[in-house]
Design an enzyme around this catalytic site. Structure first.
Site, PDB file in Angstrom:
ATOM      1  N   SER A 124       0.844  -1.198   0.000  1.00  0.00           N
ATOM      2  CA  SER A 124       0.000   0.000   0.000  1.00  0.00           C
ATOM      3  C   SER A 124       0.876   1.244   0.000  1.00  0.00           C
ATOM      4  O   SER A 124       1.978   1.237   0.571  1.00  0.00           O
ATOM      5  CB  SER A 124      -0.842  -0.028   1.275  1.00  0.00           C
ATOM      6  OG  SER A 124      -1.443   1.223   1.497  1.00  0.00           O
ATOM      7  N   TYR A 148      -2.120  -1.308  10.839  1.00  0.00           N
ATOM      8  CA  TYR A 148      -2.360  -1.778   9.470  1.00  0.00           C
ATOM      9  C   TYR A 148      -1.142  -1.481   8.583  1.00  0.00           C
ATOM     10  O   TYR A 148      -0.602  -2.357   7.902  1.00  0.00           O
ATOM     11  CB  TYR A 148      -3.616  -1.118   8.863  1.00  0.00           C
ATOM     12  CG  TYR A 148      -3.716  -1.362   7.384  1.00  0.00           C
ATOM     13  CD1 TYR A 148      -4.083  -2.600   6.895  1.00  0.00           C
ATOM     14  CD2 TYR A 148      -3.367  -0.365   6.460  1.00  0.00           C
ATOM     15  CE1 TYR A 148      -4.131  -2.844   5.529  1.00  0.00           C
ATOM     16  CE2 TYR A 148      -3.412  -0.605   5.101  1.00  0.00           C
ATOM     17  CZ  TYR A 148      -3.797  -1.840   4.630  1.00  0.00           C
ATOM     18  OH  TYR A 148      -3.822  -2.083   3.283  1.00  0.00           O
ATOM     19  N   LYS A 152       2.013  -3.949   6.601  1.00  0.00           N
ATOM     20  CA  LYS A 152       2.449  -3.921   5.195  1.00  0.00           C
ATOM     21  C   LYS A 152       3.972  -3.771   5.129  1.00  0.00           C
ATOM     22  O   LYS A 152       4.643  -4.431   4.335  1.00  0.00           O
ATOM     23  CB  LYS A 152       1.752  -2.783   4.440  1.00  0.00           C
ATOM     24  CG  LYS A 152       0.250  -2.972   4.288  1.00  0.00           C
ATOM     25  CD  LYS A 152      -0.080  -4.189   3.445  1.00  0.00           C
ATOM     26  CE  LYS A 152      -1.567  -4.463   3.353  1.00  0.00           C
ATOM     27  NZ  LYS A 152      -1.888  -5.793   2.827  1.00  0.00           N
TER      28      LYS A 152
END
Ligand code: NAD
Ligand code: WQD
Length: 337
Positions: A124, A148, A152
């Site tokens: 992302s 979150y 990643k």
């Protein structure tokens, strides 16, 4: 190739399955359906006239993943199976770190055992943190401010380390910008549970009358009109980027990092007005305080993917707005008929 698509029943995964099948690849999906329904895959089969092999499986479960690899001749893996709600990740860090990091590790472990060495990972733009714009693949990553985003970064590191000691491995880290829109048929699309966090699904629910008005989170940013600026990319362009990436891994070893974005920033109000124009509708909105954790503006430097993959986002903001509304109109309750 025969591709294992982990998280293939979800939003980006289902569109990618469709493009993979259309490009002549075979698709095996592993999904635990924690944020999706198999109806998406049934519709992909109907649209393409091709079959998908489906396993209801949690990819953090090594036994379940081992079973898939022992029953199927897999050539490569695309890993979409992540939890993705930023706010929820702050509330539930253990669940997010476990799901998003252990899934990557488990897939790597089982792949290594079976000699499968092509891995495409859903990363992302959030990994860049609050960097200078445009975001370029060579930039040092800055802290992401939420679990979150950290999952990643961690998954990217794990895959880089695995590839470094296994010269036969090839890994593509695909850093998505803001995917929106739906397949032009309106048969598959984004089906968020509850109140949408993201802008486009909220806008389409306002358009359908399900929500009264859009809340615009801040109009005092140093941007073109004071509202947040993002690089929105059509989900079908994004899906096509995955097919180019997995095919590239057939030719090249090592770790390849690509931004998948358009290279253009669009503000919240620009998106709202484009939606109104494309669909002949009015979207009522009210301006509220900034949302915690939001960055004023970011967009991709998308030149590396174009140069090395021969891939470029082709669809316009109008296409994204039209297709998002077409999906919402045809499926007011998402996949629940
Ligand atoms: P999604 O929730 O629609 O799809 C994810 C799919 O993975 C769902 O079908 C879910 O049921 C499945 N899943 C989750 N954990 C699993 C597990 N442990 N085992 C098996 N299946 C599991 O989300 P999406 O928007 O399609 O996103 C796909 C990936 O792309 C995610 O990893 C997400 O973090 C990443 N990503 C998404 C965006 C975005 O804005 N949508 C942006 C950047 C990156
Ligand atoms: C876009 C713009 C909001 C909703 C998130 C994740 C990111 C990535 C994509 C996975 C911002 C504004 C939004 C609303 C609004 N996901 N907005 N009213 O925040 O760029 O990215 O999804 O990797 O990691 O952080 O996307 O769609 O939530 O917001 O005004 O109701 O729309 O403030 O400027 P974001 P978004």
């Amino acid at each position: 190739m025969r591709i294992l698509v982990a998280g293939g029943a979800g939003y980006i995964g289902s569109h990618t399955c469709l493009v993979l099948l259309e490009a002549g690849h075979d698709v095996v999906v592993a999904d635990n359906l924690c944020n999706s329904k198999t109806e998406s895959l049934r519709r992909v089969e109907a649209l393409t006239g091709k079959q998908i092999v489906f396993y209801e499986a949690d990819v953090t479960d090594e036994t379940a993943v081992e079973k898939i690899f022992s029953e199927q001749e897999i050539d490569g893996v695309i890993h979409f199976a992540g939890l993705k709600a930023v706010g929820e990740s702050v509330e539930q860090p253990i669940r997010y770190y476990h799901n998003n990091v252990v899934s990557t590790l488990t897939l790597c472990k089982v792949m290594q055992r079976h000699g499968v060495n092509k891995f495409v990972f859903s990363s992302s733009a959030t990994v860049y943190g609050e960097n200078e714009i445009p975001f370029v693949e060579t930039m040092s990553l800055l802290p992401t401010t939420n679990p979150y985003g950290e999952t990643k970064v961690m998954s990217e590191r794990i895959l880089q380390d695995v590839a470094n000691v296994n010269p036969d491995w090839s890994v593509a880290l695909l850093r998505y910008f803001n995917p929106i829109g739906a397949h032009e048929s309106g048969r598959i699309g984004e089906d968020p549970q509850g109140i949408p966090n993201n802008l486009m699904p909220y806008v389409t629910q306002v358009a359908s009358g399900k929500r009264e008005y859009l809340r615009v989170w801040g109009d005092d940013y140093p941007t073109v009109d004071g509202t947040g600026v993002r690089d929105y990319i059509h989900v079908m362009d994004l899906a096509e980027g995955h097919v180019r990436a997995i095919e590239k891994l057939n030719e090249e070893k090592g770790v390849l990092i690509y931004n998948l974005g358009t290279g253009h920033g669009v503000s919240v109000l620009e998106l709202v007005h484009a939606f109104e124009k494309a669909n002949g509708l009015t979207i009522p909105y009210q301006v509220f305080e900034r949302r915690a954790g939001d960055i004023a503006e970011f967009y991709a430097d998308a030149s590396k993917a174009e140069k090395e993959l021969g891939w470029k986002a082709e669809r316009t903001i109008e296409d994204m707005c039209r297709d998002a509304w077409n999906w919402q109109k045809q499926n007011p309750q998402g996949y629940e008929e």
